[in-house]
Each structure stands twice: as structure tokens, then as C-alpha cells.
Design a protein around this motif. Sequence first.
Motif, PDB file in Angstrom:
ATOM      1  N   GLU A 204      49.532  43.721  41.593  1.00 52.44           N
ATOM      2  CA  GLU A 204      48.670  42.666  41.071  1.00 52.44           C
ATOM      3  C   GLU A 204      48.231  42.984  39.648  1.00 52.44           C
ATOM      4  O   GLU A 204      48.170  42.107  38.797  1.00 52.44           O
ATOM      5  N   VAL A 222      51.884  27.647  28.771  1.00 53.48           N
ATOM      6  CA  VAL A 222      51.459  27.414  30.137  1.00 53.48           C
ATOM      7  C   VAL A 222      52.274  28.295  31.066  1.00 53.48           C
ATOM      8  O   VAL A 222      51.901  28.525  32.189  1.00 53.48           O
ATOM      9  N   SER A 224      54.961  31.670  31.814  1.00 53.92           N
ATOM     10  CA  SER A 224      55.387  32.998  31.424  1.00 53.92           C
ATOM     11  C   SER A 224      56.336  33.489  32.479  1.00 53.92           C
ATOM     12  O   SER A 224      56.288  33.074  33.619  1.00 53.92           O
TER      13      SER A 224
ATOM     14  N   SER B   9      52.393  28.913  40.751  1.00 57.57           N
ATOM     15  CA  SER B   9      51.087  29.071  40.109  1.00 57.57           C
ATOM     16  C   SER B   9      50.660  30.532  40.182  1.00 57.57           C
ATOM     17  O   SER B   9      51.026  31.257  41.099  1.00 57.57           O
ATOM     18  N   SER B  10      49.891  30.955  39.180  1.00 61.80           N
ATOM     19  CA  SER B  10      49.536  32.371  39.087  1.00 61.80           C
ATOM     20  C   SER B  10      48.757  32.847  40.311  1.00 61.80           C
ATOM     21  O   SER B  10      48.903  33.983  40.732  1.00 61.80           O
ATOM     22  N   SER B  11      47.944  31.968  40.896  1.00 57.54           N
ATOM     23  CA  SER B  11      47.170  32.401  42.067  1.00 57.54           C
ATOM     24  C   SER B  11      48.092  32.672  43.245  1.00 57.54           C
ATOM     25  O   SER B  11      47.893  33.628  43.996  1.00 57.54           O
ATOM     26  N   LEU B  13      51.157  33.624  43.057  1.00 57.70           N
ATOM     27  CA  LEU B  13      51.873  34.867  42.769  1.00 57.70           C
ATOM     28  C   LEU B  13      51.010  36.082  43.118  1.00 57.70           C
ATOM     29  O   LEU B  13      51.463  37.019  43.769  1.00 57.70           O
ATOM     30  N   LEU B  14      49.746  36.033  42.694  1.00 57.56           N
ATOM     31  CA  LEU B  14      48.870  37.176  42.960  1.00 57.56           C
ATOM     32  C   LEU B  14      48.630  37.341  44.458  1.00 57.56           C
ATOM     33  O   LEU B  14      48.654  38.454  44.973  1.00 57.56           O
ATOM     34  N   SER B  15      48.389  36.231  45.160  1.00 58.03           N
ATOM     35  CA  SER B  15      48.153  36.331  46.607  1.00 58.03           C
ATOM     36  C   SER B  15      49.360  36.945  47.294  1.00 58.03           C
ATOM     37  O   SER B  15      49.226  37.798  48.178  1.00 58.03           O
ATOM     38  N   LEU B  17      51.733  38.850  45.978  1.00 54.31           N
ATOM     39  CA  LEU B  17      51.903  40.263  45.629  1.00 54.31           C
ATOM     40  C   LEU B  17      50.912  41.126  46.385  1.00 54.31           C
ATOM     41  O   LEU B  17      51.240  42.212  46.847  1.00 54.31           O
ATOM     42  N   ARG B  18      49.684  40.597  46.526  1.00 49.21           N
ATOM     43  CA  ARG B  18      48.690  41.401  47.218  1.00 49.21           C
ATOM     44  C   ARG B  18      49.097  41.592  48.674  1.00 49.21           C
ATOM     45  O   ARG B  18      49.047  42.689  49.211  1.00 49.21           O
ATOM     46  N   ILE B 173      56.014  31.086  35.765  1.00 47.36           N
ATOM     47  CA  ILE B 173      54.641  31.204  36.233  1.00 47.36           C
ATOM     48  C   ILE B 173      53.790  30.260  35.396  1.00 47.36           C
ATOM     49  O   ILE B 173      53.830  30.313  34.166  1.00 47.36           O
ATOM     50  N   SER B 174      53.034  29.419  36.050  1.00 42.00           N
ATOM     51  CA  SER B 174      52.240  28.499  35.246  1.00 42.00           C
ATOM     52  C   SER B 174      50.785  28.522  35.683  1.00 42.00           C
ATOM     53  O   SER B 174      50.466  28.783  36.835  1.00 42.00           O
ATOM     54  N   ASN B 175      49.930  28.255  34.733  1.00 41.58           N
ATOM     55  CA  ASN B 175      48.494  28.260  35.010  1.00 41.58           C
ATOM     56  C   ASN B 175      47.906  26.877  34.800  1.00 41.58           C
ATOM     57  O   ASN B 175      48.349  26.134  33.937  1.00 41.58           O
ATOM     58  N   GLN B 176      46.884  26.586  35.576  1.00 43.43           N
ATOM     59  CA  GLN B 176      46.073  25.418  35.274  1.00 43.43           C
ATOM     60  C   GLN B 176      45.297  25.737  33.992  1.00 43.43           C
ATOM     61  O   GLN B 176      45.036  26.889  33.695  1.00 43.43           O
ATOM     62  N   VAL B 179      42.413  28.026  34.403  1.00 44.40           N
ATOM     63  CA  VAL B 179      42.812  29.418  34.590  1.00 44.40           C
ATOM     64  C   VAL B 179      43.136  30.045  33.234  1.00 44.40           C
ATOM     65  O   VAL B 179      42.724  31.165  32.933  1.00 44.40           O
TER      66      VAL B 179
END
Lengths: 331, 317
Positions: A204, A222, A224, B9-11, B13-15, B17-18, B173-176, B179
Motif C-alpha cells: 500500500e 487523473v 497514473s 479507482s485508487s481506493s 487498488l489500495l483495498s 493490495l491491503r 489508475i484514476s482518482n476522483q 481524492v
Amino acid sequence: MSSFMHLVRPNVLAPAVSSQNTGPISVKIHSSALLTMLEIVSKQVLNNKRVLGSLLGYRNEDGLLIEIRDAFMVPINENGDSITIDEPIHKSIYQLYKKSHPKEMVLGWFGSSNKIDDNTSLIHDFYSKGVDRAYPHPAIYLNIEYLNEQGQIISPKIMTYIGANIGQRSGTTNVSIGWKTTTINNSYIFTPVPNEIINNTISEKIAFNKFTKQNITNNTSVSSEVSNLSHLEEQLNNLQENIKIMIKFIESTNEQDRSKDENIDLIRQLSNSILNKPQLLTNPENLTKLFNDHNQDVIMIEYLTKAIKDQIELSSRLTAAAEAGKDTRQM
Amino acid sequence: MTIDTINISSSVLLSLLRHTSEHYPQLYSGALVGFEDESLIDITNVFPFPYPDQYEGGSFKSRSGSQYQKDLLENYKKLGYGIEFQGWFQSTISGNFITQQLIEALAQQQLINSNIFILIHDMSSLNQEVNLKAIRLSQGFMKTYQDGKWKSKDLENNKISYINIFSELNLVISNQKLVDLYLSSINKPIQENFENLNLLSNQNSTFQLLDSLNSQIDSFNYDQNNFNYYQRQYQKENSKIQQWKQQRKLENLERQKKGEKELDTEEWKQIFKLPSEPSRLNNLLCSQSIDIFADDIIKQCDEELKKSLIIERKLQA
């Protein structure tokens, strides 16, 4: 960054709070949970209606350490000073979530508003009571503030509160919460508690760092890409960058600065880490030999692995050729 | 036409990966949901399955797994998201994810919706880098799958070899905006972990990879032995047939001289039976798996050598 001084601990009435626990409460928010909440709150930006959701995660035994690990949206219907929370959905999503995260529980709720109003208390009351909610522990309220007083969008501020019941229980109104009209107490006082954003695993951290860096270097972007990037290369570059900064700093300090305590400390640390060399380094010949042997081993592994790769390819091509030949032979 | 760009979405992805990293070395999988746009697939939520996988792809076709996936999707739809099932994620080590079960489940979903994909989290360099790829079975593979025979001829016709079982998709990977705003407000990056600058940081995982490579080669050889047996049988039968044909030819020459009627030269088809080629599917899967393992091992060795060279230069200086 907000700093906190716990002079008065919020006086929370919840059955699981023992009177001996007077330590300060701290909240840890996993970055994944925070980004999930921000995404949910983004919906509010569009239609300017209140959006809220449930917080999920761990609470340690004395209830002083809270870890927010995930969040999901719960539909509501707000009408003036009454608010209906879709309890069945909250319940069924929580039950499903619990199956894959058996140790986690409902910690409270999150929302986004720039003021605490009556409805904040109503919602908090909903989360403080009943099964599948924070009860018997006190609920946490997390607020994401993204509008300033002029109604302009600012970078989101994250505040966590713990609500303490005040006044008499008779503060009842006929407001429906959930599906039933229950006796509710809408007098809460919200005390801010400190929070901290964390990344639990190194994976993370790597991803999160990448997000932030991408964001700084290219603010309009937006998107990456994370995959297929040799992390080693990047880290070597980082290391080189750090050394450059260090050298620049050392060179730029003048006579007077050099005798400053912090700079002397720095020099001491640097020379210590250079002088602290492992035993092996005292015998360079031996070390060189070991080192070369090791490299030979690695090259050998690499060589053999490449041979395997070639064999597989050869086998595939030969089989294809052999089988293709059969048809013509038969004719 | 299939959609080849995955927007995650980045969230999510993080969830993801965690969940996978926290449970390492257990393997986990789950559903990725979101919606399909004209040119990309947007992933907005991730639901890990309740139980770890014994092997990659184990949960995809299990009844409890698909029921769980269905229940969650139904509930999330009530939140007003127009989301649908778009694919799965699977945590794995290097080439291990290529299992019959995973391929089978993925192929069946792709028959229903050709845009279904799978996101592979390769944990072989866990804690050193994040290794993700979005893939789906290639069109050639799907055609061969539908024929279901897996003979060399079918592979040739559909231009399929172990190299192109999968086609890789773009992962973005995209963010709102909110974010993005938040991320740019953090001015203090998280402390970097320089663990993988250690010379031997890959040692354990290279060991593990070599081990897995060995067992993949074993299963490859097992399959290859069956195939070799078939080839030998084929050759044996074939030489018998040739002998028979030769004999009949001579016989017919005899008969011609005597002015008798010639015997049928095609009669061998009733007498002999050529063995049919066994399925090449296992061979394909093993080869691809071995190839991925080999690539990862070479990559790790390369990294180590690179570090070695740096140190060597310092030693000489």
C-alpha cells in the motif's frame, strides 16, 4: 495537521466504556478507507445532498485504539429536520462484509458537512444504539470537510469525533430513524479526537507514494500507471537524489552553521555509519572472493533459467512442426 | 471488439493490495465490479471472497463464492450504483496463477461477456514492488477453447502458442477530483522503504521461484511423456501401415501380371488405427507458467547483478 491536548476526556456513556479507561482515544484511518470515503463523498459535490456511510474496522480491547479499515455508503432520505436511514441495507451489507472480514465491526459513521446540526445528532444516535452498529461501544463520527465558509471547494479536511450524550433522556421527538419511530436522544456533544492516516502494508505504501508523487508532479493528471515499473530503478534514483541533497547541504553550510548542535549530530551519525563496518570488510581479499563467487552463482542461475526458457520454446516449435508434417505424410 | 483499457479507482487498488498483502502467503481472490463505458471498464468496488484459495481460481466456480458475489452486487445496486460484475482479482506467486480452474472459469465468463478480465497480483516481490497486471484470454485461445479439441492443428489454425494464451490490457489508475485534492494536500511523503537496495533482498523469493519452477517442469515433463508415448505409438502404427502398403503394392503388381483384378489399396484404413493426438492444453498452460517463472527469476537475478556491479565498483575504488 491538527494538534490535540486532552485536558478533558469526553465523557461518554456507553456500556462498554469502563470508568477506569481514561486514556486518550486515537483513531487510525487506513488510506484505502479514506479514499473510499472521499469517493463516496464526491457524489455529494454533484447534487449537494447529504451523503453518509458506515465505518468498519477494529477496536482494541479497552476501546482506546480505533482502526478504520473500510467504509460503505448507506442511503438516506433527508427531509428538513427528519432523516431516514436505510437500515436494512446497512445491515445486509455489513453482514456480507463480515463474512470476508470476520474480525471487523461497525465503528460509527462518516459524512461530509461544514457544521454539526440536529441531524448530525440524530444520525449519531442511530449508530450508537442497536445491533449491527457501534453499540455497546461509543460511535465514531468522521467528517470530511471539503467546502469552506464561502462554499468554495478546498482540499478535504478529515476530523474524527466522539459523541457524548448530554442532557436528559427526555429529549425525544417523533423522528423516524430506520424504519421504526423510536425514542431518540438528539443531544450529543461532539469532541474531536486525533486521527492518523496509515498504510498497513508495504504494498500500500508503494502504491500510495506513487499516487501522491504523480499528483504533485502532474497536478492535472487523473491517471497514473503502477504496473511494470522497476521499483529498484526508482529507488536507486531516490537514493542518488538523497545523497545529492546531503552533499549540497554539507557544502552550503558556512563556518558558523557547522558548529550548530544539529549539524554536529548529523556529522556524527554519518561518520558512525561509515565507520561501523562489518567484520568482513577488514579482509578485502576474502570479501572480494566471496563476492565474486556469489556473482558467479547468480549468473549461473540466470544462465540455466534462460536455457529452460529456450527449451520450452524449442519444444513448442518442434511439436508444432512434427504434427503439421503428419497430415501431409498421410495423404 | 473488446474493451482493452481498465480504469481502476485508487481506493479499490489500495483495498485490494491491503487484502492480498495482509493475508500473504495465503492466496485470496474476489470480484471486481463497476461499469462499462464505450472505451473503458471502470472498476469502482472490490469484494474479496470470504475464504482463502487453496489454489488460484479455486473460488471462481465454487457455489459459495458466486453466491457471495451475487449477494453483494445486489446490495450495492440498491445504493444507486449502476454496477455490474466485470472480473476478478487473484493473488498469486509469479506463474502459479495459470491453473486449469482459473482458465476454465475465466473462459466461461468470457463466453458470456467478452470484456470480462482478471487482475493478477503477483506477490513474488512482495514488500519490494507492486506487481499487477490485467489480462484476459486471447481471442485465438477462446476460439480453440470453443472447439475444445486442443490438437496441434487447432493451435496452428488459431495461431495460438503458450506465449499468447492471454492478452494484456492497459491498467490505468484514476482518482476522483476530491481524492486528487486530498493527495496534493499531503506534503509529507511516507517514509520510503529502502529494503530492496540490500544486495540479497531477492534471495528468499528467488529460492521460492526456483522451487516452483522445478515443480512446473515436473508437470510439464509428465505431460510431455504422455505426448512422447503417443508419438512413438503413432510412429509404430505408421510404419506398419507403410509396410502393409508396400506389400499390397507388390501383391497388385503380381496380380497385374497374372491379369487378375487389383486389390483395394485403401483397405488399411479398416485394419489399422492411428492413435489420435492427446490434448495440448496442459502443455500450453505449463509452458506459459514456466516461461513466466523464468522471466521473473531472470529479472530478480538481473536486479541482483545490477546491485552487485555498483558494490563492485565501490570495492575497487
